[in-house]
Design an enzyme around this catalytic site. Structure first.
Site, PDB file in Angstrom:
ATOM      1  NE  ARG A 187      31.891  54.917  63.274  1.00 31.68           N
ATOM      2  CZ  ARG A 187      30.800  54.864  64.043  1.00 31.68           C
ATOM      3  NH1 ARG A 187      29.745  54.172  63.645  1.00 31.68           N
ATOM      4  NH2 ARG A 187      30.740  55.490  65.196  1.00 31.68           N
ATOM      5  NE  ARG A 226      31.488  50.347  64.502  1.00 31.67           N
ATOM      6  CZ  ARG A 226      30.739  51.193  65.207  1.00 31.67           C
ATOM      7  NH1 ARG A 226      29.436  51.004  65.278  1.00 31.67           N
ATOM      8  NH2 ARG A 226      31.293  52.180  65.845  1.00 31.67           N
ATOM      9  NE  ARG A 240      32.490  56.235  69.363  1.00 34.29           N
ATOM     10  CZ  ARG A 240      32.578  55.103  68.665  1.00 34.29           C
ATOM     11  NH1 ARG A 240      33.751  54.666  68.248  1.00 34.29           N
ATOM     12  NH2 ARG A 240      31.506  54.418  68.397  1.00 34.29           N
ATOM     13  CE  LYS A 291      23.785  54.108  70.173  1.00 35.53           C
ATOM     14  NZ  LYS A 291      25.120  53.572  70.579  1.00 35.53           N
ATOM     15  NE  ARG A 294      26.032  59.734  71.284  1.00 31.74           N
ATOM     16  CZ  ARG A 294      25.974  59.152  70.096  1.00 31.74           C
ATOM     17  NH1 ARG A 294      24.862  59.025  69.448  1.00 31.74           N
ATOM     18  NH2 ARG A 294      27.056  58.682  69.561  1.00 31.74           N
TER      19      ARG A 294
HETATM   20  P1  AP5 Z   1      26.611  48.753  66.232  1.00 33.67           P
HETATM   21  O1  AP5 Z   1      25.235  48.261  65.920  1.00 33.67           O
HETATM   22  O2  AP5 Z   1      27.347  49.486  65.170  1.00 33.67           O
HETATM   23  O3  AP5 Z   1      26.591  49.575  67.610  1.00 33.67           O
HETATM   24  P2  AP5 Z   1      26.124  51.043  67.953  1.00 33.67           P
HETATM   25  O4  AP5 Z   1      25.465  51.004  69.280  1.00 33.67           O
HETATM   26  O5  AP5 Z   1      25.357  51.625  66.801  1.00 33.67           O
HETATM   27  O6  AP5 Z   1      27.543  51.728  68.116  1.00 33.67           O
HETATM   28  P3  AP5 Z   1      28.127  53.063  67.493  1.00 33.67           P
HETATM   29  O7  AP5 Z   1      29.625  52.995  67.683  1.00 33.67           O
HETATM   30  O8  AP5 Z   1      27.612  53.335  66.114  1.00 33.67           O
HETATM   31  O9  AP5 Z   1      27.552  54.092  68.457  1.00 33.67           O
HETATM   32  P4  AP5 Z   1      27.992  55.475  68.713  1.00 33.67           P
HETATM   33  O10 AP5 Z   1      26.886  55.837  69.585  1.00 33.67           O
HETATM   34  O11 AP5 Z   1      29.334  55.721  69.255  1.00 33.67           O
HETATM   35  O12 AP5 Z   1      28.185  56.092  67.238  1.00 33.67           O
HETATM   36  P5  AP5 Z   1      27.280  57.045  66.346  1.00 33.67           P
HETATM   37  O13 AP5 Z   1      27.501  56.680  64.943  1.00 33.67           O
HETATM   38  O14 AP5 Z   1      25.913  57.147  66.887  1.00 33.67           O
HETATM   39  O15 AP5 Z   1      27.467  47.470  66.699  1.00 33.67           O
HETATM   40  C1  AP5 Z   1      28.840  47.602  67.027  1.00 33.67           C
HETATM   41  C2  AP5 Z   1      29.606  46.337  66.552  1.00 33.67           C
HETATM   42  O16 AP5 Z   1      29.153  45.211  67.300  1.00 33.67           O
HETATM   43  C3  AP5 Z   1      29.366  45.981  65.081  1.00 33.67           C
HETATM   44  O17 AP5 Z   1      30.546  45.465  64.550  1.00 33.67           O
HETATM   45  C4  AP5 Z   1      28.263  44.895  65.130  1.00 33.67           C
HETATM   46  O18 AP5 Z   1      28.344  44.021  64.033  1.00 33.67           O
HETATM   47  C5  AP5 Z   1      28.568  44.211  66.468  1.00 33.67           C
HETATM   48  N1  AP5 Z   1      27.373  43.742  67.173  1.00 33.67           N
HETATM   49  C6  AP5 Z   1      26.161  44.400  67.276  1.00 33.67           C
HETATM   50  N2  AP5 Z   1      25.316  43.700  68.036  1.00 33.67           N
HETATM   51  C7  AP5 Z   1      26.000  42.575  68.453  1.00 33.67           C
HETATM   52  C8  AP5 Z   1      25.643  41.455  69.280  1.00 33.67           C
HETATM   53  N3  AP5 Z   1      24.430  41.342  69.855  1.00 33.67           N
HETATM   54  N4  AP5 Z   1      26.597  40.503  69.497  1.00 33.67           N
HETATM   55  C9  AP5 Z   1      27.827  40.615  68.936  1.00 33.67           C
HETATM   56  N5  AP5 Z   1      28.211  41.647  68.130  1.00 33.67           N
HETATM   57  C10 AP5 Z   1      27.306  42.618  67.896  1.00 33.67           C
HETATM   58  O19 AP5 Z   1      27.991  58.459  66.643  1.00 33.67           O
HETATM   59  C11 AP5 Z   1      29.300  58.716  66.183  1.00 33.67           C
HETATM   60  C12 AP5 Z   1      29.698  60.121  66.590  1.00 33.67           C
HETATM   61  O20 AP5 Z   1      28.806  61.072  65.966  1.00 33.67           O
HETATM   62  C13 AP5 Z   1      29.624  60.433  68.084  1.00 33.67           C
HETATM   63  O21 AP5 Z   1      30.793  60.049  68.773  1.00 33.67           O
HETATM   64  C14 AP5 Z   1      29.443  61.956  68.048  1.00 33.67           C
HETATM   65  O22 AP5 Z   1      30.669  62.597  67.771  1.00 33.67           O
HETATM   66  C15 AP5 Z   1      28.544  62.166  66.850  1.00 33.67           C
HETATM   67  N6  AP5 Z   1      27.096  62.123  67.196  1.00 33.67           N
HETATM   68  C16 AP5 Z   1      26.166  61.249  66.752  1.00 33.67           C
HETATM   69  N7  AP5 Z   1      24.971  61.510  67.290  1.00 33.67           N
HETATM   70  C17 AP5 Z   1      25.154  62.573  68.107  1.00 33.67           C
HETATM   71  C18 AP5 Z   1      24.289  63.292  68.978  1.00 33.67           C
HETATM   72  N8  AP5 Z   1      22.991  62.984  69.109  1.00 33.67           N
HETATM   73  N9  AP5 Z   1      24.819  64.321  69.687  1.00 33.67           N
HETATM   74  C19 AP5 Z   1      26.122  64.674  69.564  1.00 33.67           C
HETATM   75  N10 AP5 Z   1      26.998  64.030  68.776  1.00 33.67           N
HETATM   76  C20 AP5 Z   1      26.516  62.975  68.045  1.00 33.67           C
HETATM   77 MG    MG Z   2      25.699  53.180  65.429  1.00 30.35          MG
END
Ligand code: AP5
Ligand code: MG
Length: 229
Positions: free
Chosen positions: A173, A140, A184, A26, A101
């Site tokens: 991270r 990552r 998660r 994402k 979410r």
């Molecule tokens: P990446 O693009 O970083 O993936 P992502 O979907 O953004 O994954 P996240 O881990 O950031 O999602 P998340 O939803 O757990 O975390 P968030 O920060 O939102 O890609 C991942 C890896 O794959 C990278 O290394 C990239 O290079 C690689 N990659 C990407 N595309 C690829 C492809 N096509 N092929 C190969 N490799 C690829 O949330 C973190 C925490 O914050 C949550 O756990 C929660 O505690 C809190 N939080 C955030 N938002 C909320 C909310 N709305 N409500 C409640 N808590 C929240």
């Molecule tokens: Mg992300």
């Protein structure tokens, strides 16, 4: 001559929600899409990590939950996103990465933006098999200074373990470690996956194959948004 009437407002742009499990890509796609469409990317994960780094009360509340891989309370998220969407740069459209979410957050969002209710909402669900999510999250690496994301195999930095943009040392991270990743993924299944059914009937809804290479996924995404599908 151009119509200078104050009533001639530009057509509002798309409101895009990227849905998908942790590691689906994402953030990677949202950053590229934001640059391509000239729209702000609103990443709640990044906003929370900034609050932690700044030592704000929000950061103190969110930090321990995030480290364990648990979701932060809905009302906090609805508050910070509502405030962000009221800024003028969101009037022409925006890309949401990591919000909503939960169904409660989706209901909160529905009350925030009249254009999202009026048919401008596009929801793209990014699907990736679980084994690939685990591979992506464990590999990552992240820049604590500018939040750029890398992968040790798929998207390595030019210089070993240093950010291409900032030169800062990349780290893993805390929530990309094994126990937090399992939590998660469980939170996603229980609380976020129900949004797929929620949005199927309330938006222009698409599912794309996020297992493809980054450029191919981006091609599918821009096809949807620029093709007006
Ligand atoms: P990446 O693009 O970083 O993936 P992502 O979907 O953004 O994954 P996240 O881990 O950031 O999602 P998340 O939803 O757990 O975390 P968030 O920060 O939102 O890609 C991942 C890896 O794959 C990278 O290394 C990239 O290079 C690689 N990659 C990407 N595309 C690829 C492809 N096509 N092929 C190969 N490799 C690829 O949330 C973190 C925490 O914050 C949550 O756990 C929660 O505690 C809190 N939080 C955030 N938002 C909320 C909310 N709305 N409500 C409640 N808590 C929240
Ligand atoms: Mg992300």
């Amino acid at each position: 001559m151009a119509d200078a009437s104050p009533l001639a407002r530009p057509e509002p742009g798309p409101r895009v929600i990227l849905l998908g499990p942790p590691g689906a890509g994402k953030g990677t796609q949202a950053a590229r899409l934001a640059a391509r469409l000239g729209l702000p990317r609103i990443s709640t994960g990044d906003m929370l990590r900034e609050a932690i780094a700044a030592g704000t009360p929000l950061g103190s509340q969110a930090g321990p939950l995030m480290e364990r891989g648990e979701l932060v309370p809905d009302e906090l998220l609805i508050g910070i996103v509502g405030e962000r969407l009221r800024r003028s740069d969101c009037a022409a459209g925006f890309i949401l990465d990591g919000f909503p979410r939960t169904v409660r957050q989706a209901e909160g969002f529905a009350g925030m933006d009249e254009n999202a209710r009026a048919g401008r909402l596009v929801v793209v669900n990014v699907e990736v098999p679980r084994a690939e999510l685990l591979r992506r999250l464990s590999g990552r690496r992240w820049c604590p200074s500018c939040q750029a994301t890398y992968h040790v195999d798929n998207n390595p930095p030019r210089h070993d373990a240093l950010c291409d943009r900032e030169g800062a040392r990349l780290i893993q991270r805390e929530d990309d470690k094994e126990v937090a990743v399992a939590r998660r993924l469980a939170e996603y299944e229980e609380r976020t996956a129900p949004l797929i059914d929620y949005y199927r009937t309330r938006s222009r809804f698409h599912t794309i194959d996020g297992y493809l290479a980054v450029d191919q996924v981006f091609g599918a995404l821009t096809g949807i948004l620029e093709g007006g599908q």
